[in-house]
Design a protein around this motif. Structure first.
Motif, PDB file in Angstrom:
ATOM      1  N   ARG A  16      21.951 -69.816  39.573  1.00  0.00           N
ATOM      2  CA  ARG A  16      21.492 -68.828  40.556  1.00  0.00           C
ATOM      3  C   ARG A  16      22.354 -68.872  41.818  1.00  0.00           C
ATOM      4  O   ARG A  16      21.933 -68.384  42.847  1.00  0.00           O
ATOM      5  CB  ARG A  16      20.034 -69.078  40.906  1.00  0.00           C
ATOM      6  N   VAL A  22      21.786 -64.080  53.697  1.00  0.00           N
ATOM      7  CA  VAL A  22      20.978 -65.272  53.450  1.00  0.00           C
ATOM      8  C   VAL A  22      20.674 -65.355  51.962  1.00  0.00           C
ATOM      9  O   VAL A  22      20.240 -64.374  51.348  1.00  0.00           O
ATOM     10  CB  VAL A  22      19.658 -65.249  54.244  1.00  0.00           C
ATOM     11  N   LEU A  23      20.940 -66.533  51.387  1.00  0.00           N
ATOM     12  CA  LEU A  23      20.670 -66.789  49.972  1.00  0.00           C
ATOM     13  C   LEU A  23      19.708 -67.963  49.858  1.00  0.00           C
ATOM     14  O   LEU A  23      19.714 -68.858  50.704  1.00  0.00           O
ATOM     15  CB  LEU A  23      21.964 -67.165  49.246  1.00  0.00           C
ATOM     16  N   ASP A  24      18.880 -67.970  48.806  1.00  0.00           N
ATOM     17  CA  ASP A  24      17.994 -69.101  48.531  1.00  0.00           C
ATOM     18  C   ASP A  24      18.668 -69.968  47.473  1.00  0.00           C
ATOM     19  O   ASP A  24      18.846 -69.531  46.335  1.00  0.00           O
ATOM     20  CB  ASP A  24      16.641 -68.604  48.021  1.00  0.00           C
ATOM     21  N   THR A  60      21.253 -59.625  44.103  1.00  0.00           N
ATOM     22  CA  THR A  60      22.574 -59.360  43.515  1.00  0.00           C
ATOM     23  C   THR A  60      22.653 -59.828  42.065  1.00  0.00           C
ATOM     24  O   THR A  60      23.435 -59.288  41.285  1.00  0.00           O
ATOM     25  CB  THR A  60      23.713 -60.041  44.314  1.00  0.00           C
ATOM     26  N   LEU A  61      21.849 -60.844  41.688  1.00  0.00           N
ATOM     27  CA  LEU A  61      21.947 -61.387  40.330  1.00  0.00           C
ATOM     28  C   LEU A  61      21.210 -60.523  39.310  1.00  0.00           C
ATOM     29  O   LEU A  61      21.604 -60.456  38.160  1.00  0.00           O
ATOM     30  CB  LEU A  61      21.396 -62.819  40.290  1.00  0.00           C
ATOM     31  N   ASP A  83      19.413 -61.955  50.067  1.00  0.00           N
ATOM     32  CA  ASP A  83      19.669 -61.876  48.629  1.00  0.00           C
ATOM     33  C   ASP A  83      18.669 -62.783  47.908  1.00  0.00           C
ATOM     34  O   ASP A  83      18.732 -64.006  48.012  1.00  0.00           O
ATOM     35  CB  ASP A  83      21.121 -62.317  48.352  1.00  0.00           C
ATOM     36  N   SER A  84      17.755 -62.167  47.159  1.00  0.00           N
ATOM     37  CA  SER A  84      16.632 -62.903  46.539  1.00  0.00           C
ATOM     38  C   SER A  84      17.095 -63.689  45.326  1.00  0.00           C
ATOM     39  O   SER A  84      16.849 -63.288  44.200  1.00  0.00           O
ATOM     40  CB  SER A  84      15.549 -61.916  46.104  1.00  0.00           C
ATOM     41  N   SER A  85      17.745 -64.832  45.562  1.00  0.00           N
ATOM     42  CA  SER A  85      18.332 -65.567  44.442  1.00  0.00           C
ATOM     43  C   SER A  85      17.403 -66.622  43.853  1.00  0.00           C
ATOM     44  O   SER A  85      17.751 -67.270  42.875  1.00  0.00           O
ATOM     45  CB  SER A  85      19.652 -66.220  44.881  1.00  0.00           C
ATOM     46  N   TYR A 123      29.962 -64.788  44.432  1.00  0.00           N
ATOM     47  CA  TYR A 123      30.548 -64.480  45.751  1.00  0.00           C
ATOM     48  C   TYR A 123      30.249 -65.543  46.791  1.00  0.00           C
ATOM     49  O   TYR A 123      30.875 -65.565  47.849  1.00  0.00           O
ATOM     50  CB  TYR A 123      30.082 -63.096  46.247  1.00  0.00           C
TER      51      TYR A 123
END
Lengths: 118, 193
Positions: A23, A79-81, B102-103, B153-155, A27
């Motif tokens: 996950r 922002v990414l988790d 994005t995923l 981005d809800s990763s 990028y």
């Protein structure tokens, strides 16, 4: 569980291209960011996606990246988790690099702002 | 992981699995439809709009909403039993937030209903993290210079919803009237109210 990366920690994401589900979007690999806050623990999807039922549970962190660190341009944030094992502390010397100071200043502003507003 | 899953292997697997379950008498097609219908009936952007209207009219609720979105929306009866965490991000005079996955296509379905097709398109997913101002302009959102744009981005398992700014000239409006102003796109961040 003690969080390995408290809010404000400068981190770097892993750079490799694993041959399995992950996950960490492409990028955002090998990029520098700042931990905003922990999001709560969950199973590591890289393992759980195999369906074997023995995935480790890790803390997930909201990590903020500067657009220019991701794309070389732009003035927005992304922002990414991200799961803990996607991250390592960024200990790079960057006295000649204004970027880190900018990140810290921005974060201090954000934290100051959110403390008042929330 | 493209936007269209119609012919994907996973879709064929799901159809085959459902057929097998029906053949073995473990579940009926009617029951599956019933569960899906019930789930979708409870999932609509009207839910998110009500949450926003409450936040606009109740400062204490707004504070709780921004601190712990999941707990705050449960006060209003939303997201019961969900394993997901809701994080509400607030637009202000100087900041604008927009959400994406994005995923794949992660989306706060319980509060916003099924996602629009453009949200799942490769164009939106790949461009909004790279050039959000250009994408927002195409949606008709012109931000003042100096506005700090943040793309969420809800990763993982958190879901995001935008708390739009309350428009001018709405001081006398009821909570219900205010909810009527809030669009789905405003909750995603691709519109303002």
């Amino acid at each position: 569980m003690t969080d390995r990366f408290p809010p404000g920690t400068r981190v770097r994401t892993f750079h490799h291209d694993p041959p399995h589900h992950t996950r960490l979007p492409r990028y955002a690999r090998g990029k520098r960011g700042v931990v905003v806050e922990p999001e709560g623990p969950d199973e590591l999807p890289d393992i759980s996606a195999r369906g074997s039922g023995d995935a480790p549970v890790e803390q997930i962190y909201a990590v903020r990246f500067e657009a220019r660190d991701l794309w070389g341009e732009g003035d927005h944030h992304v922002v990414l988790d991200l799961w803990e094992s996607y991250l390592e502390e960024d200990l790079a010397e960057d006295s000649e690099d204004d970027l880190a100071e900018d990140l810290e200043d921005d974060l201090a502003d954000d934290l100051g702002g959110t403390a008042d507003e929330r | 992981m493209s936007g269209d899953h119609t012919d994907a292997t996973i879709a064929r697997r799901v159809r085959r699995l459902e057929t097998l379950l029906e053949e073995k008498g473990l579940v009926t097609g009617e029951k599956v439809d019933e569960v899906i219908d019930a789930f979708l009936a409870e999932s609509s952007p009207a839910n998110g709009a009500r949450v926003v209207a409450r936040a606009w009219t109740d400062e204490a609720f707004k504070s709780r909403l921004l601190r712990d979105g999941t707990a705050a929306v449960r006060e209003l009866g939303y997201m019961d039993g969900s394993y997901q965490r809701l994080r509400v991000v607030e637009n202000t005079a100087t900041t604008h937030n927009v959400i994406v996955c994005t995923l794949c296509s992660c989306y706060p379905l319980r509060l916003l209903g099924p996602s629009p097709s453009w949200y799942k398109s490769e164009a939106y997913r790949s461009r909004v993290v790279r050039e959000p101002r250009a994408v927002l302009a195409e949606f008709g959102v012109e931000l003042p210079p100096g506005t700090q744009v943040t793309v969420w981005d809800s990763s993982a398992e958190s879901r995001y919803m935008v708390l739009p700014r309350r428009p001018e000239g709405t001081a006398g409006m009821s909570e219900e009237e205010l909810a009527g102003l809030v669009t789905r796109n405003a909750l995603i961040g691709t519109a303002v109210v």
